[in-house]
Design an enzyme around this catalytic site. Structure first.
Site, short mmCIF file in Angstrom:
data_model
loop_
_atom_site.label_atom_id
_atom_site.label_comp_id
_atom_site.label_asym_id
_atom_site.label_seq_id
_atom_site.Cartn_x
_atom_site.Cartn_y
_atom_site.Cartn_z
N LEU A 11 0.83 -1.21 0.00
CA LEU A 11 0.00 0.00 0.00
C LEU A 11 0.87 1.26 0.00
CD1 LEU A 11 -2.83 -1.09 2.46
CD2 LEU A 11 -2.99 -0.85 -0.02
N SER A 128 2.26 1.74 -16.56
CA SER A 128 2.88 3.05 -16.72
C SER A 128 1.87 4.15 -16.42
CB SER A 128 3.41 3.23 -18.14
OG SER A 128 3.92 4.55 -18.27
N LYS A 181 6.82 -3.02 -21.27
CA LYS A 181 6.91 -1.85 -20.37
C LYS A 181 8.35 -1.31 -20.35
CE LYS A 181 6.30 1.19 -17.12
NZ LYS A 181 6.95 1.12 -15.87
N HIS A 184 8.89 0.54 -23.50
CA HIS A 184 8.15 1.80 -23.34
C HIS A 184 9.04 2.82 -22.62
CE1 HIS A 184 6.08 4.49 -20.55
NE2 HIS A 184 5.09 4.59 -21.43
N ASN A 185 9.68 2.37 -21.54
CA ASN A 185 10.52 3.29 -20.77
C ASN A 185 11.75 3.73 -21.56
OD1 ASN A 185 8.63 2.68 -18.81
ND2 ASN A 185 10.12 2.55 -17.17
N GLU A 188 10.66 6.31 -23.74
CA GLU A 188 10.44 7.51 -22.90
C GLU A 188 11.77 8.25 -22.67
OE1 GLU A 188 8.22 6.55 -19.26
OE2 GLU A 188 9.69 7.73 -18.16
P1 NBP Z 1 7.91 0.93 -3.49
O1 NBP Z 1 8.62 0.43 -4.70
O2 NBP Z 1 8.43 2.16 -2.84
O3 NBP Z 1 7.85 -0.24 -2.41
C1 NBP Z 1 7.26 -0.02 -1.16
C2 NBP Z 1 6.30 -1.14 -0.84
O4 NBP Z 1 6.97 -2.40 -0.89
C3 NBP Z 1 5.75 -1.02 0.57
O5 NBP Z 1 4.42 -1.46 0.57
C4 NBP Z 1 6.66 -1.97 1.35
O6 NBP Z 1 6.09 -2.41 2.55
C5 NBP Z 1 6.76 -3.08 0.37
N1 NBP Z 1 7.83 -4.04 0.63
C6 NBP Z 1 9.17 -3.89 0.61
BR1 NBP Z 1 10.03 -2.30 0.37
N2 NBP Z 1 9.83 -5.02 0.87
C7 NBP Z 1 8.88 -5.93 1.08
C8 NBP Z 1 8.92 -7.31 1.40
N3 NBP Z 1 10.09 -7.96 1.51
N4 NBP Z 1 7.75 -7.96 1.55
C9 NBP Z 1 6.58 -7.33 1.44
N5 NBP Z 1 6.47 -6.02 1.13
C10 NBP Z 1 7.60 -5.32 0.94
O7 NBP Z 1 6.35 1.14 -3.82
P2 NBP Z 1 5.67 1.94 -5.04
O8 NBP Z 1 6.40 3.20 -5.35
O9 NBP Z 1 4.24 1.97 -4.71
O10 NBP Z 1 5.89 0.97 -6.29
C11 NBP Z 1 5.41 -0.36 -6.31
C12 NBP Z 1 5.89 -1.03 -7.56
O11 NBP Z 1 5.39 -0.30 -8.70
C13 NBP Z 1 7.42 -1.02 -7.73
O12 NBP Z 1 7.82 -2.16 -8.41
C14 NBP Z 1 7.67 0.20 -8.58
O13 NBP Z 1 8.89 0.12 -9.28
C15 NBP Z 1 6.47 0.14 -9.51
N6 NBP Z 1 6.09 1.40 -10.13
C16 NBP Z 1 6.16 2.56 -9.45
C17 NBP Z 1 5.77 3.74 -10.07
C18 NBP Z 1 5.81 5.03 -9.32
O14 NBP Z 1 5.54 6.07 -9.95
N7 NBP Z 1 6.10 5.03 -8.02
C19 NBP Z 1 5.30 3.73 -11.36
C20 NBP Z 1 5.20 2.52 -12.02
C21 NBP Z 1 5.59 1.35 -11.39
P3 NBP Z 1 6.40 -1.62 3.94
O15 NBP Z 1 5.41 -0.52 4.00
O16 NBP Z 1 6.22 -2.65 4.97
O17 NBP Z 1 7.82 -1.12 3.85
#
Ligand code: NBP
Length: 470
Positions: A11, A128, A181, A184-185, A188
């Site tokens: 989350l 994306s 994807k 795509h990047n 980008e």
């Molecule tokens: P993050 O990539 O920052 O990861 C944080 C989440 O991962 C938290 O919920 C955290 O839980 C959980 N987590 C971690 Br760190 N280690 C874990 C483990 N060993 N077991 C279970 N949960 C774990 O989150 P995000 O920015 O929401 O991105 C999520 C995915 O989407 C990533 O792969 C990211 O590359 C991709 N993505 C992100 C974007 C963007 O704009 N941010 C865009 C497109 C794709 P916790 O709260 O307990 O630490």
């Protein structure tokens, strides 16, 4: 007790927004986060909504209707493998895991196989659009089995962006979604680098200031260059720096970061033997941008050897516009060629026109030009290269001289335009019936007896180039 239609693990920004998007679209969503306080905070902000929170993965899994559909939106990498291993024993046959993170496509290939061995479907889904897309509609690229896709399709079509249709479609088996994807990047990266080079020319040679650049980009955004990146660039040029009172863009350090998808695109192009010089140039440009201190020192010592050149700012505006459009087309041609090669390599049967169509909304490269690509592949699904599509050829032929003029001008005055030049060189190499690599083959045969083919008869030949050699 009511069971959830879908589950969301993770989350942080992406998972929370996707969960809200699912709920807004009528789905009851089970939610779980490793640190339970994050789940509690999330639930505190979503009072009265259709969410079911759990503090343990067991309770979370039990709260979802079977066969289950569970999104994993956590940090990409080994954390995803760990959570899959924890989930597999508590899931039931037919359940589907949907990894929407930025996974490396080879990891998704491996995870699809891992799931199959346990009777669980695994979908590697490229998403994306960042946090805004996750909340209001993203471009969604699912890879895995087509049966699993059909079962998550109603969810994905609802939470995807809409551009004359939902911006999601079945991409192909195993790692295809995350590969698309990644590319795509890469595209980008190239789009952003081309825009940066255009900005450099307009600012340095055309002496355009940020407000003029903003108006220019707004005008460009009404024509063939219409795209999310051109639109936000026009906004960026108007932003004032509260600390200095000047334009914020002028206060930002010229060091660009990268998270790795550009690198993965270039790595796969090398593995597959596909030339993507514009995308590679964009990745290299970020690497060179990062060595700021070294560049500042080099600027003291290295002469430009530039050749003075003047040009009317209005003429430069027009040339840069057309050069940018040409270079962009040529860069997309490289990205699509990489997808075509990957499709052949891994038997993915990628539908390139459909991929272009789902990039039309939600994602960072959304642009009017994608409709041209969609049409090109609709007219000819086995098009060898996008550059050969009749409408694209026509577009290029009327504007290519501008690309040459811009590259020549930048070269004369010493402004680096690696992506513009790479596009032009790719174009010139691709259209060359004869390249000078006959000489390369001769050299290879000279020093390594690698042999060569001849233009006038089949076979493999070796020459003793000088007495005693070979
Ligand atoms: P993050 O990539 O920052 O990861 C944080 C989440 O991962 C938290 O919920 C955290 O839980 C959980 N987590 C971690 Br760190 N280690 C874990 C483990 N060993 N077991 C279970 N949960 C774990 O989150 P995000 O920015 O929401 O991105 C999520 C995915 O989407 C990533 O792969 C990211 O590359 C991709 N993505 C992100 C974007 C963007 O704009 N941010 C865009 C497109 C794709 P916790 O709260 O307990 O630490």
């Amino acid at each position: 007790m009511t069971k959830a239609d879908v589950g969301m693990i993770g989350l942080a920004v992406m998972g929370a927004n996707l969960a809200r998007n699912l709920e807004r679209n009528g789905f009851t969503c089970a939610v779980y986060n490793r640190s339970n306080e994050v789940t509690e905070r999330f639930m505190g902000e979503q009072l009265g909504k259709r969410f079911i929170a759990s503090a343990t993965l067991q309770d979370f899994v039990a709260s979802i209707e079977r066969p289950r559909r569970i999104f994993i939106m956590i940090k990409a990498g080994s954390a995803v493998d760990d959570i899959i291993e924890t989930l597999l024993p508590i899931l039931s046959p037919g359940d589907i895991l949907i990894d929407g993170g930025n996974a490396y496509f080879r990891d998704s290939m491996r995870r699809v196989e891992r799931g199959q061995r346990s009777g669980i479907e695994f979908l590697g889904v490229g998403i994306s659009g960042g946090e805004e897309g996750a909340l209001n509609g993203a471009s969604i690229m699912p890879g895995g089995s087509s049966e699993a896709w059909e079962r998550v399709r109603p969810l994905l079509e609802k939470i995807a962006a809409y551009a004359e249709g939902p911006c999601t479609t079945y991409i192909g088996p195993d790692g295809a979604g995350h590969f698309v994807k990644t590319v795509h990047n890469g595209i980008e990266y190239a789009d952003m680098q081309l825009i940066a080079e255009a900005y450099d020319l307009l600012r340095t040679v055309g002496k355009r200031r940020p407000p003029e650049l903003s108006s220019l980009f707004r005008r460009w955004n009404e024509g063939v260059l219409q795209s999310f990146l051109i639109e936000i660039t026009a906004d960026i040029f108007t932003q004032v720096d509260e600390e200095t009172g000047g334009y914020l863009v002028d206060s930002i350090l010229d060091k660009a970061g990268q998270k790795g998808t550009g690198k993965w695109t270039v790595e796969s192009s090398l593995d597959l033997g596909v030339a993507i010089p514009t995308i590679s140039a964009a990745v290299d440009a970020r690497a060179l941008s990062a060595i700021k201190d070294e560049r500042v020192e080099a600027a003291e010592h290295l002469r430009s050897g530039d050749i003075a050149q003047s040009i009317e700012p209005e003429k430069l505006d027009a040339l840069t516009h057309d050069a940018l459009y040409c270079a962009k087309i040529i860069s997309y041609a490289q990205g699509m060629a990489l997808l075509a090669r990957a499709s052949a390599e891994w038997n993915w049967s990628l539908r390139l026109g459909d991929i272009a169509a789902i990039w039309k909304g939600g994602c960072i490269i959304r642009a009017r030009f994608l409709e041209e690509i969609r049409r090109a592949y609709a007219d000819n699904p086995v098009l060898k290269n996008l550059l050969l599509a009749p409408a694209i050829r026509q577009e290029l032929s009327t504007r290519l001289a501008s690309l040459r003029e811009v590259v020549a001008l930048a070269t004369r005055v010493g402004i680096p335009v690696p992506a513009f030049s790479a596009s032009l060189s790719y174009y010139d190499q691709y259209r060359a019936a004869a390249l000078p690599l006959n000489l390369t083959q001769a050299q290879r045969d000279y020093f390594g007896a690698h042999t060569y083919e001849r233009i006038d008869r089949p076979g493999s030949f070796h020459t003793s180039w000088i007495a005693g050699n070979g």
